[in-house]
Design a protein around this motif. Sequence first.
Motif, PDB file in Angstrom:
ATOM      1  N   MET A   1      -6.886  36.646 123.805  1.00  0.00           N
ATOM      2  CA  MET A   1      -8.327  37.078 123.732  1.00  0.00           C
ATOM      3  C   MET A   1      -8.448  37.979 124.995  1.00  0.00           C
ATOM      4  O   MET A   1      -8.647  39.307 124.734  1.00  0.00           O
ATOM      5  N   ARG A   2      -7.605  37.877 126.102  1.00  0.00           N
ATOM      6  CA  ARG A   2      -7.590  39.064 127.221  1.00  0.00           C
ATOM      7  C   ARG A   2      -6.926  40.309 126.682  1.00  0.00           C
ATOM      8  O   ARG A   2      -7.279  41.275 126.849  1.00  0.00           O
ATOM      9  N   VAL A   3      -5.651  39.763 125.871  1.00  0.00           N
ATOM     10  CA  VAL A   3      -4.871  41.184 125.592  1.00  0.00           C
ATOM     11  C   VAL A   3      -5.748  41.908 124.488  1.00  0.00           C
ATOM     12  O   VAL A   3      -5.480  43.211 124.693  1.00  0.00           O
ATOM     13  N   THR A   4      -6.553  41.054 123.532  1.00  0.00           N
ATOM     14  CA  THR A   4      -7.294  41.733 122.605  1.00  0.00           C
ATOM     15  C   THR A   4      -8.417  42.681 123.543  1.00  0.00           C
ATOM     16  O   THR A   4      -8.483  44.078 123.159  1.00  0.00           O
ATOM     17  N   PHE A   5      -8.815  42.222 124.404  1.00  0.00           N
ATOM     18  CA  PHE A   5     -10.005  42.898 124.981  1.00  0.00           C
ATOM     19  C   PHE A   5      -9.299  44.056 125.749  1.00  0.00           C
ATOM     20  O   PHE A   5      -9.956  45.023 125.655  1.00  0.00           O
ATOM     21  N   LEU A   6      -8.196  43.934 126.462  1.00  0.00           N
ATOM     22  CA  LEU A   6      -7.572  45.043 127.132  1.00  0.00           C
ATOM     23  C   LEU A   6      -7.142  46.099 126.300  1.00  0.00           C
ATOM     24  O   LEU A   6      -7.157  47.263 126.484  1.00  0.00           O
ATOM     25  N   TRP A   7      -6.406  45.623 124.788  1.00  0.00           N
ATOM     26  CA  TRP A   7      -6.336  46.540 123.911  1.00  0.00           C
ATOM     27  C   TRP A   7      -7.478  47.620 123.414  1.00  0.00           C
ATOM     28  O   TRP A   7      -7.501  48.742 123.456  1.00  0.00           O
ATOM     29  N   LEU A   8      -8.589  46.850 123.258  1.00  0.00           N
ATOM     30  CA  LEU A   8      -9.662  47.451 122.781  1.00  0.00           C
ATOM     31  C   LEU A   8     -10.357  48.346 123.870  1.00  0.00           C
ATOM     32  O   LEU A   8     -10.707  49.434 123.657  1.00  0.00           O
ATOM     33  N   LYS A   9     -10.061  48.031 125.261  1.00  0.00           N
ATOM     34  CA  LYS A   9     -10.683  48.915 126.169  1.00  0.00           C
ATOM     35  C   LYS A   9     -10.047  50.243 126.193  1.00  0.00           C
ATOM     36  O   LYS A   9     -10.119  51.112 126.477  1.00  0.00           O
ATOM     37  N   ALA A  10      -8.431  49.805 125.960  1.00  0.00           N
ATOM     38  CA  ALA A  10      -7.676  50.985 126.355  1.00  0.00           C
ATOM     39  C   ALA A  10      -7.842  52.119 124.968  1.00  0.00           C
ATOM     40  O   ALA A  10      -7.909  53.235 125.245  1.00  0.00           O
ATOM     41  N   LEU A  11      -8.292  51.485 123.828  1.00  0.00           N
ATOM     42  CA  LEU A  11      -8.731  52.586 122.674  1.00  0.00           C
ATOM     43  C   LEU A  11     -10.034  53.090 122.979  1.00  0.00           C
ATOM     44  O   LEU A  11     -10.342  54.245 122.590  1.00  0.00           O
ATOM     45  N   HIS A  12     -11.017  52.176 123.631  1.00  0.00           N
ATOM     46  CA  HIS A  12     -12.247  52.881 123.896  1.00  0.00           C
ATOM     47  C   HIS A  12     -12.224  54.057 124.992  1.00  0.00           C
ATOM     48  O   HIS A  12     -12.763  55.016 124.515  1.00  0.00           O
ATOM     49  N   ILE A  13     -11.210  53.778 126.084  1.00  0.00           N
ATOM     50  CA  ILE A  13     -11.089  55.001 126.943  1.00  0.00           C
ATOM     51  C   ILE A  13     -10.615  56.144 125.994  1.00  0.00           C
ATOM     52  O   ILE A  13     -10.927  57.276 126.295  1.00  0.00           O
ATOM     53  N   LEU A  14      -9.476  55.872 125.140  1.00  0.00           N
ATOM     54  CA  LEU A  14      -8.878  57.140 124.472  1.00  0.00           C
ATOM     55  C   LEU A  14     -10.122  57.941 123.734  1.00  0.00           C
ATOM     56  O   LEU A  14     -10.054  59.037 123.548  1.00  0.00           O
ATOM     57  N   ALA A  15     -10.890  56.854 122.963  1.00  0.00           N
ATOM     58  CA  ALA A  15     -11.914  57.647 122.047  1.00  0.00           C
ATOM     59  C   ALA A  15     -12.930  58.387 123.051  1.00  0.00           C
ATOM     60  O   ALA A  15     -13.464  59.421 122.574  1.00  0.00           O
ATOM     61  N   VAL A  16     -13.297  57.724 124.106  1.00  0.00           N
ATOM     62  CA  VAL A  16     -14.177  58.701 125.097  1.00  0.00           C
ATOM     63  C   VAL A  16     -13.460  59.904 125.344  1.00  0.00           C
ATOM     64  O   VAL A  16     -14.226  60.847 125.596  1.00  0.00           O
ATOM     65  N   ILE A  17     -12.240  59.865 125.911  1.00  0.00           N
ATOM     66  CA  ILE A  17     -11.649  61.097 126.295  1.00  0.00           C
ATOM     67  C   ILE A  17     -11.705  62.374 124.983  1.00  0.00           C
ATOM     68  O   ILE A  17     -11.964  63.458 125.378  1.00  0.00           O
ATOM     69  N   THR A  18     -11.290  61.771 123.964  1.00  0.00           N
ATOM     70  CA  THR A  18     -11.385  62.609 122.913  1.00  0.00           C
ATOM     71  C   THR A  18     -12.839  63.189 122.590  1.00  0.00           C
ATOM     72  O   THR A  18     -13.069  64.452 122.610  1.00  0.00           O
ATOM     73  N   TRP A  19     -13.844  62.371 122.701  1.00  0.00           N
ATOM     74  CA  TRP A  19     -15.294  62.933 122.647  1.00  0.00           C
ATOM     75  C   TRP A  19     -15.859  63.777 123.603  1.00  0.00           C
ATOM     76  O   TRP A  19     -15.979  64.848 123.393  1.00  0.00           O
ATOM     77  N   MET A  20     -15.155  63.478 124.938  1.00  0.00           N
ATOM     78  CA  MET A  20     -15.557  64.371 126.092  1.00  0.00           C
ATOM     79  C   MET A  20     -14.786  65.781 125.919  1.00  0.00           C
ATOM     80  O   MET A  20     -15.375  66.882 126.672  1.00  0.00           O
ATOM     81  N   ALA A  21     -13.682  65.843 125.289  1.00  0.00           N
ATOM     82  CA  ALA A  21     -13.004  67.091 125.198  1.00  0.00           C
ATOM     83  C   ALA A  21     -13.849  68.022 124.239  1.00  0.00           C
ATOM     84  O   ALA A  21     -14.073  69.325 124.811  1.00  0.00           O
ATOM     85  N   GLY A  22     -14.561  67.594 123.204  1.00  0.00           N
ATOM     86  CA  GLY A  22     -15.558  68.371 122.778  1.00  0.00           C
ATOM     87  C   GLY A  22     -16.749  68.714 123.508  1.00  0.00           C
ATOM     88  O   GLY A  22     -17.339  69.834 123.627  1.00  0.00           O
TER      89      GLY A  22
END
Length: 144
Positions: A1-22
């Motif tokens: 569960m914790r690992v899934t949460f951390l992977w989701l959070k890592a992907l969440h931050i990557l998606a946010v960085i992509t959005w903020m680039a634009g």
Amino acid sequence: MRVTFLWLKALHILAVITWMAGVFYIYRLFAFHVARRDSADATALLRVMERRMLRVVMWPGAALSLALGLALLGMRMDYLSQHWFQLKLAAVAGMLAYNAHAEYTARRFARGEYFLTEVQNRLMHVVPTVLLGVIVVMVVVRPF
Ligand code: HEM
């Protein structure tokens, strides 16, 4: 569960960085567009760049940030009652409104309706700077 949460959070931050680039580039394109409005070649190129920034970077980045954010929230529904998270969501709503205003601006500029000056376009970057500051402080520091 914790690992899934951390992977989701890592992907969440990557998606946010992509959005903020634009988010932090689009109004610079609009500023150039106003400055070069008398050049047919320059405005044709900038129209394409603005449309791609919105279609390829900003809207997909926003959608992925939201989807992954909701997936994280699904694992921590207790956050909804916490003020730091409520303020984060309010600032995210502001970021989405900024994204929609950029879409509206691109459509009007494509019709040759330059309703914002070069300086106004450059000042627009203040908005996401403040919103992102609020979001990151709320989710990392959780001051209340
Ligand atoms: C511009 C939009 C957003 C930004 C900049 C952002 C930023 C962040 C950052 C930096 C983290 C990591 C925090 C940490 O590890 O301490 C995070 C985690 C998180 N975000 Fe977002 N986020 C955004 C949108 C959203 C949305 C729309 C939602 C939900 C609907 C959301 C829900 C979450 C959740 C639940 C976490 C996990 C918090 C934890 O570590 O327990 N985020 N976000």
